[in-house]
Scaffold this motif. Sequence first.
Motif, PDB file in Angstrom:
ATOM      1  N   ASP A  47       0.798  -1.216   0.000  1.00  0.00           N
ATOM      2  CA  ASP A  47       0.000   0.000   0.000  1.00  0.00           C
ATOM      3  C   ASP A  47       0.837   1.275   0.000  1.00  0.00           C
ATOM      4  O   ASP A  47       0.308   2.378   0.122  1.00  0.00           O
ATOM      5  CB  ASP A  47      -0.939   0.015   1.220  1.00  0.00           C
ATOM      6  N   ILE A  48       2.166   1.120  -0.149  1.00  0.00           N
ATOM      7  CA  ILE A  48       3.046   2.284  -0.080  1.00  0.00           C
ATOM      8  C   ILE A  48       2.757   3.235  -1.240  1.00  0.00           C
ATOM      9  O   ILE A  48       2.455   2.819  -2.354  1.00  0.00           O
ATOM     10  CB  ILE A  48       4.532   1.832  -0.097  1.00  0.00           C
ATOM     11  N   ARG A  49       2.810   4.522  -0.958  1.00  0.00           N
ATOM     12  CA  ARG A  49       2.689   5.566  -1.977  1.00  0.00           C
ATOM     13  C   ARG A  49       4.055   6.237  -2.116  1.00  0.00           C
ATOM     14  O   ARG A  49       4.614   6.717  -1.130  1.00  0.00           O
ATOM     15  CB  ARG A  49       1.643   6.600  -1.580  1.00  0.00           C
ATOM     16  N   CYS A  71       5.723  11.072  -2.042  1.00  0.00           N
ATOM     17  CA  CYS A  71       4.706  11.978  -1.499  1.00  0.00           C
ATOM     18  C   CYS A  71       4.719  11.842   0.020  1.00  0.00           C
ATOM     19  O   CYS A  71       5.510  11.081   0.578  1.00  0.00           O
ATOM     20  CB  CYS A  71       3.324  11.669  -2.077  1.00  0.00           C
ATOM     21  N   ASP A  84       3.629  10.134   2.257  1.00  0.00           N
ATOM     22  CA  ASP A  84       3.134   8.843   2.726  1.00  0.00           C
ATOM     23  C   ASP A  84       3.970   8.416   3.925  1.00  0.00           C
ATOM     24  O   ASP A  84       5.210   8.398   3.857  1.00  0.00           O
ATOM     25  CB  ASP A  84       3.246   7.804   1.608  1.00  0.00           C
ATOM     26  N   TYR A 142       6.472   5.412   3.348  1.00  0.00           N
ATOM     27  CA  TYR A 142       7.555   5.819   2.446  1.00  0.00           C
ATOM     28  C   TYR A 142       8.534   6.754   3.146  1.00  0.00           C
ATOM     29  O   TYR A 142       9.758   6.558   3.099  1.00  0.00           O
ATOM     30  CB  TYR A 142       6.954   6.484   1.212  1.00  0.00           C
ATOM     31  N   ASP A 187       3.145  17.610  -4.707  1.00  0.00           N
ATOM     32  CA  ASP A 187       3.115  17.600  -3.243  1.00  0.00           C
ATOM     33  C   ASP A 187       4.289  18.424  -2.719  1.00  0.00           C
ATOM     34  O   ASP A 187       5.324  17.881  -2.319  1.00  0.00           O
ATOM     35  CB  ASP A 187       3.184  16.153  -2.739  1.00  0.00           C
ATOM     36  N   TYR A 220       5.767  17.611   0.591  1.00  0.00           N
ATOM     37  CA  TYR A 220       6.776  16.543   0.551  1.00  0.00           C
ATOM     38  C   TYR A 220       8.158  17.114   0.225  1.00  0.00           C
ATOM     39  O   TYR A 220       9.161  16.781   0.894  1.00  0.00           O
ATOM     40  CB  TYR A 220       6.342  15.508  -0.486  1.00  0.00           C
ATOM     41  N   LYS A 266       5.594   2.384 -10.173  1.00  0.00           N
ATOM     42  CA  LYS A 266       5.381   1.252  -9.257  1.00  0.00           C
ATOM     43  C   LYS A 266       5.284  -0.020 -10.094  1.00  0.00           C
ATOM     44  O   LYS A 266       4.201  -0.443 -10.502  1.00  0.00           O
ATOM     45  CB  LYS A 266       4.105   1.483  -8.448  1.00  0.00           C
TER      46      LYS A 266
END
Length: 586
Positions: free
Chosen positions: A114-116, A119, A121, A124, A165, A168, A457
């Motif tokens: 489910d890692i983004r 950004c 996250d 991450y 972002d 980020y 990804k």
Amino acid sequence: MANLQVKDAQFQLDGTPFQILSGAIHYFRVVPEYWEDRLLKLKACGFNTVETYLPWNLHEPQENSFCFEGLADVEGFIKLAGELGLHVIVRPSPYICAEWEFGGLPAWLLQYPDIRLRCMDEVYLSKVDRYYDELIPRLTPLLSTNGGPIIAVQVENEYGSYGNDTTYLTYLRDGLIKRGVDVLLFTSDGPEDGMLQGGTIPGTLATVNFGSKPEESFEKFREYRSDEPLVCMEYWNGWFDHWLKPHHTRDAADVADVFDRMIRAGASVNFYMFHGGTNFGFYNGANYQDKYEATITSYDYDSPLSECGDETEKFRAVRSVIANYRGIDEKDMPQWPAPISKKSYGRIVMTESADLLKQLPAISTPLKRTCPEPMEKLGQNYGFIVYSTQVSGPRTGEMLNIQEVHDRAQVFLDGVYQGTVERWDPRPLPLDIPAGGAKLDIVVENMGRVNYGPKLKDFKGITEGVRMNNQFLFDWTIYPLPLDATTSLPFEPISKTSERTDRPAFYKGEFTVQEKGDTFIRLDGWSKGVVWINGFNLGRYWEKGPQRTLYVPAPLLRQGQNEIIILELHHAENPVIELTDTPDLG
């Protein structure tokens, strides 16, 4: 204490006006024994600065296991540059693009489904922070404010081409400052509205990347930053190559003209690349626009210094521009280092082989799974993976569908080759299953993760499932083959009467070197695969080109006996290679 600062829309170094003339050399694409040679040639061309990315996946190959030795000795590279009188710009990830596997991100990030990426996250960023806690303290003693050669550090990389972002970006910038980075920080992006809006942050120098039309690019930049120096952080003076496509070249006079226009406008310029080097091992990246396209092993980039470090017409044209701009005679430029010899060692006959499918139990630990799982779920980063199952029969005229294979699958039924399914040409494969059923083996090659754009990804292996017509096949035995070593391969003498089988096999041969020199492997008559010299993974070859030779730097050779191992995925017309003194990039 040197300090690069911005004042009155120009750079000052220790209070004196300074124009950055930089060239990119990636330490991780050049054997360490040649770092000095390449850096001296950068100086001989008239540059005052070297720029390099830092690939996270090289420095943290397994989670929480770090590497800063050999090709990964970034501290040694930076120190050497400083000793040779060069300033250094570092671009320390987490993402670098660079036509490098996964854009420099470590493949093990994909174990977190489910890692983004790239950004705010939480998962991450926790991985980035741990990496920075290890990396940045290695760089801070080398900052110019601490007496070292590093004059500037980049925040992320071309972020506006990916996202917006800016929280980020600010987090990464503040993280660098918090860890002691007190030199000039900057971002770099394409000269387009969306990129400059999404990839820049207030209070941090912005730069732009392009290959032509400098006046237009700087004009767009000025719409956003009117009081900052003009900087082309990536002057794309050449380009990289994909398999199945022609080799890229660019006219040297055109490159020199664009460069001359930039520096006469007062801009600072970083050549991307000055010396491209090589995508050794499984570290080449890939692109995905209309379809998947993998980058070749050579990263020559048609740059001023060739893959093997030779001077080119482009080198001479660029050096002439710098000499004219400075008003000096080219004879007064820094000296060219001693030449590196090139050798032809002739034809080398492979004398032993090992069939990959037969030797799976000896070279891999099998895993049982209901469905075919991608590499990342099995803790594997690179290389190959084999999926095996039993298919019931009889079945006539049915179609094998491999859903979302990443990237190239060879199919075998009871050990007999049936065909290849490729990510860019994912057509179903007709199979006839005999009464009583048959064993199905699928050998999948990871040809390099996507390094740029929305398909970043990029899971590897069979990523969705396998069907006969519409019926999914379950109950698989999976053999991970990272091939990070070749020492355990059980070789046997090659039979003179062996027939062509189109089965993947390893081949081994030996050759003697009296005097070491750079050389190039020609694999005429071979199909597709990977080459190791004395245990070092040189990278991939493919008869479909454009690349026709693999570069072997002399430091990888031994005086006396040398070993070559080749994984050939299909067949060799004759198991013989040639070591020549001439590169061929198509």
